[in-house]
Design a protein around this motif. Structure first.
Motif, PDB file in Angstrom:
ATOM      1  N   PRO B  86      -6.843   6.512  22.447  1.00  0.00           N
ATOM      2  CA  PRO B  86      -5.494   6.879  21.993  1.00  0.00           C
ATOM      3  C   PRO B  86      -4.733   5.738  21.322  1.00  0.00           C
ATOM      4  O   PRO B  86      -3.970   5.979  20.384  1.00  0.00           O
ATOM      5  N   GLU B  87      -4.972   4.517  21.753  1.00  0.00           N
ATOM      6  CA  GLU B  87      -4.252   3.392  21.137  1.00  0.00           C
ATOM      7  C   GLU B  87      -4.723   3.094  19.715  1.00  0.00           C
ATOM      8  O   GLU B  87      -4.100   2.301  18.992  1.00  0.00           O
ATOM      9  N   ASP B  88      -5.828   3.742  19.307  1.00  0.00           N
ATOM     10  CA  ASP B  88      -6.284   3.586  17.920  1.00  0.00           C
ATOM     11  C   ASP B  88      -5.554   4.543  16.977  1.00  0.00           C
ATOM     12  O   ASP B  88      -5.726   4.464  15.755  1.00  0.00           O
ATOM     13  N   SER B  89      -4.786   5.445  17.558  1.00  0.00           N
ATOM     14  CA  SER B  89      -4.013   6.379  16.738  1.00  0.00           C
ATOM     15  C   SER B  89      -3.074   5.596  15.843  1.00  0.00           C
ATOM     16  O   SER B  89      -2.311   4.743  16.311  1.00  0.00           O
ATOM     17  N   SER B  90      -3.158   5.884  14.560  1.00  0.00           N
ATOM     18  CA  SER B  90      -2.377   5.107  13.603  1.00  0.00           C
ATOM     19  C   SER B  90      -2.541   5.703  12.217  1.00  0.00           C
ATOM     20  O   SER B  90      -3.239   6.705  12.042  1.00  0.00           O
ATOM     21  N   PHE B  91      -1.913   5.072  11.260  1.00  0.00           N
ATOM     22  CA  PHE B  91      -2.049   5.450   9.856  1.00  0.00           C
ATOM     23  C   PHE B  91      -2.882   4.363   9.188  1.00  0.00           C
ATOM     24  O   PHE B  91      -2.499   3.195   9.198  1.00  0.00           O
ATOM     25  N   TYR B  92      -4.020   4.744   8.655  1.00  0.00           N
ATOM     26  CA  TYR B  92      -4.929   3.780   8.026  1.00  0.00           C
ATOM     27  C   TYR B  92      -4.889   3.974   6.514  1.00  0.00           C
ATOM     28  O   TYR B  92      -5.016   5.103   6.019  1.00  0.00           O
ATOM     29  N   ILE B  93      -4.719   2.885   5.799  1.00  0.00           N
ATOM     30  CA  ILE B  93      -4.583   2.956   4.339  1.00  0.00           C
ATOM     31  C   ILE B  93      -5.548   1.974   3.694  1.00  0.00           C
ATOM     32  O   ILE B  93      -5.640   0.812   4.104  1.00  0.00           O
ATOM     33  N   CYS B  94      -6.245   2.439   2.666  1.00  0.00           N
ATOM     34  CA  CYS B  94      -7.127   1.540   1.928  1.00  0.00           C
ATOM     35  C   CYS B  94      -6.506   1.224   0.568  1.00  0.00           C
ATOM     36  O   CYS B  94      -5.625   1.935   0.084  1.00  0.00           O
ATOM     37  N   SER B  95      -6.981   0.158  -0.019  1.00  0.00           N
ATOM     38  CA  SER B  95      -6.468  -0.225  -1.327  1.00  0.00           C
ATOM     39  C   SER B  95      -7.506  -1.025  -2.085  1.00  0.00           C
ATOM     40  O   SER B  95      -8.442  -1.574  -1.502  1.00  0.00           O
ATOM     41  N   ALA B  96      -7.315  -1.096  -3.392  1.00  0.00           N
ATOM     42  CA  ALA B  96      -8.232  -1.845  -4.245  1.00  0.00           C
ATOM     43  C   ALA B  96      -7.512  -2.206  -5.529  1.00  0.00           C
ATOM     44  O   ALA B  96      -6.498  -1.616  -5.882  1.00  0.00           O
ATOM     45  N   ARG B  97      -8.040  -3.200  -6.209  1.00  0.00           N
ATOM     46  CA  ARG B  97      -7.498  -3.545  -7.522  1.00  0.00           C
ATOM     47  C   ARG B  97      -8.629  -3.508  -8.525  1.00  0.00           C
ATOM     48  O   ARG B  97      -9.787  -3.786  -8.198  1.00  0.00           O
ATOM     49  N   ASN B  98      -8.295  -3.159  -9.748  1.00  0.00           N
ATOM     50  CA  ASN B  98      -9.331  -3.025 -10.760  1.00  0.00           C
ATOM     51  C   ASN B  98      -9.542  -4.310 -11.551  1.00  0.00           C
ATOM     52  O   ASN B  98     -10.564  -4.478 -12.202  1.00  0.00           O
ATOM     53  N   ARG B  99      -8.574  -5.217 -11.496  1.00  0.00           N
ATOM     54  CA  ARG B  99      -8.747  -6.521 -12.142  1.00  0.00           C
ATOM     55  C   ARG B  99      -8.144  -7.584 -11.233  1.00  0.00           C
ATOM     56  O   ARG B  99      -7.309  -7.279 -10.394  1.00  0.00           O
ATOM     57  N   ALA B 100      -8.539  -8.797 -11.460  1.00  0.00           N
ATOM     58  CA  ALA B 100      -8.092  -9.879 -10.595  1.00  0.00           C
ATOM     59  C   ALA B 100      -6.580  -9.999 -10.557  1.00  0.00           C
ATOM     60  O   ALA B 100      -5.981 -10.256  -9.528  1.00  0.00           O
ATOM     61  N   GLU B 101      -5.934  -9.788 -11.696  1.00  0.00           N
ATOM     62  CA  GLU B 101      -4.492 -10.017 -11.753  1.00  0.00           C
ATOM     63  C   GLU B 101      -3.682  -8.739 -11.576  1.00  0.00           C
ATOM     64  O   GLU B 101      -2.467  -8.751 -11.641  1.00  0.00           O
ATOM     65  N   SER B 102      -4.342  -7.637 -11.331  1.00  0.00           N
ATOM     66  CA  SER B 102      -3.601  -6.377 -11.222  1.00  0.00           C
ATOM     67  C   SER B 102      -3.087  -6.168  -9.802  1.00  0.00           C
ATOM     68  O   SER B 102      -3.619  -6.741  -8.849  1.00  0.00           O
ATOM     69  N   PRO B 103      -2.065  -5.323  -9.657  1.00  0.00           N
ATOM     70  CA  PRO B 103      -1.575  -5.011  -8.308  1.00  0.00           C
ATOM     71  C   PRO B 103      -2.598  -4.181  -7.538  1.00  0.00           C
ATOM     72  O   PRO B 103      -3.512  -3.618  -8.117  1.00  0.00           O
ATOM     73  N   LEU B 104      -2.410  -4.122  -6.249  1.00  0.00           N
ATOM     74  CA  LEU B 104      -3.248  -3.256  -5.439  1.00  0.00           C
ATOM     75  C   LEU B 104      -2.832  -1.799  -5.636  1.00  0.00           C
ATOM     76  O   LEU B 104      -1.648  -1.492  -5.721  1.00  0.00           O
ATOM     77  N   HIS B 105      -3.820  -0.932  -5.705  1.00  0.00           N
ATOM     78  CA  HIS B 105      -3.578   0.500  -5.764  1.00  0.00           C
ATOM     79  C   HIS B 105      -3.992   1.086  -4.427  1.00  0.00           C
ATOM     80  O   HIS B 105      -5.066   0.770  -3.906  1.00  0.00           O
TER      81      HIS B 105
END
Lengths: 116, 115
Positions: B86-105
């Motif tokens: 139950p303590e693992d209950s949470s909101f998990y979000i992944c992200s990635a960037r397409n170029r080194a200088e770009s923001p995370l999506h």
């Protein structure tokens, strides 16, 4: 290592009033700065970013933020808010030494609560 | 462009079972993806950096045997919560960037509830 401080956990404001959400950062190297917005039960959407160049950056929906190196701040402003702007806003920082592997460090977030 | 898709958007599981969450970059290749965890009304905490073709890099305090990360291709990273509690209950979000200088999506997140 970088860190981000958002002093205001919640900012209540009336519709059409101006608002400022504060963000201060700490870093020993040059950084990139970002503001993300999160609506309930959703991921994060990029609002605006500062990478280099002009210290004043703007988003398409009327928000702007100004990078102030001497004060290590990147406050978010909007001259007139709408009900639809109600959301959680996160300030974030990363350095640019590692390219695509740069971590993004988030502040604790500020809930902008726009009231009619 | 630069869309990150996360699946499922929500999942309920019983304590002791394992849950797999997928993160895909739809229109770009991502050698690096990031997994975050968000507790209610709190900020995002970086759990680990997922590296294509190699082991993930975990942040301090994150149990690598509990949160298994696999980045088998340039467009897919998976997070498996093993023997969930139950303590693992949470909101998990992944992200990635397409170029080194770009923001995370970011993906839209996965709400995990362990009963």
């Amino acid at each position: 290592a970088q860190s981000v401080t958002q002093l205001d956990s919640q900012v209540p404001v009336f519709e059409e009033a101006p608002v400022e959400l504060r963000c201060n950062y700490s870093s020993s190297v040059s950084v990139y700065l970002f503001w993300y917005v999160q609506y309930p039960n959703q991921g994060l959407q990029l609002l605006l970013k500062y990478l280099s160049g002009s210290t004043l950056v703007e988003s398409i929906n009327g928000f702007e933020a100004e990078f102030n190196k001497s004060q290590t701040s990147f406050h978010l402003r909007k001259p007139s808010v709408h009900i639809s702007d109600t959301a959680e806003y996160f300030c974030a920082v990363s350095d640019f030494t590692g390219g695509a592997t740069n971590k993004l460090i988030f502040g604790t977030g500020t809930l902008l609560a726009v009231q009619p | 462009g630069a869309v990150v898709s996360q699946h499922p958007s929500w999942v309920i599981c019983k304590s002791g079972t394992s849950v797999k969450i997928e993160c895909r970059s739809l229109d770009f290749q991502a050698t690096t993806m990031f997994w975050y965890r968000q507790f209610p009304k709190q900020s995002l905490m970086l759990m680990a950096t997922s590296n294509e073709g190699s082991k993930a890099t975990y942040e301090q305090g994150v149990e690598k045997d509990k949160f298994l990360i696999n980045h088998a291709s340039l467009t897919l990273s998976t997070l498996t919560v093993t023997s969930a509690h139950p303590e693992d209950s949470s909101f998990y979000i992944c992200s990635a960037r397409n170029r080194a200088e770009s923001p995370l999506h970011f993906g839209n997140g996965t709400r995990l509830t362990v009963t």
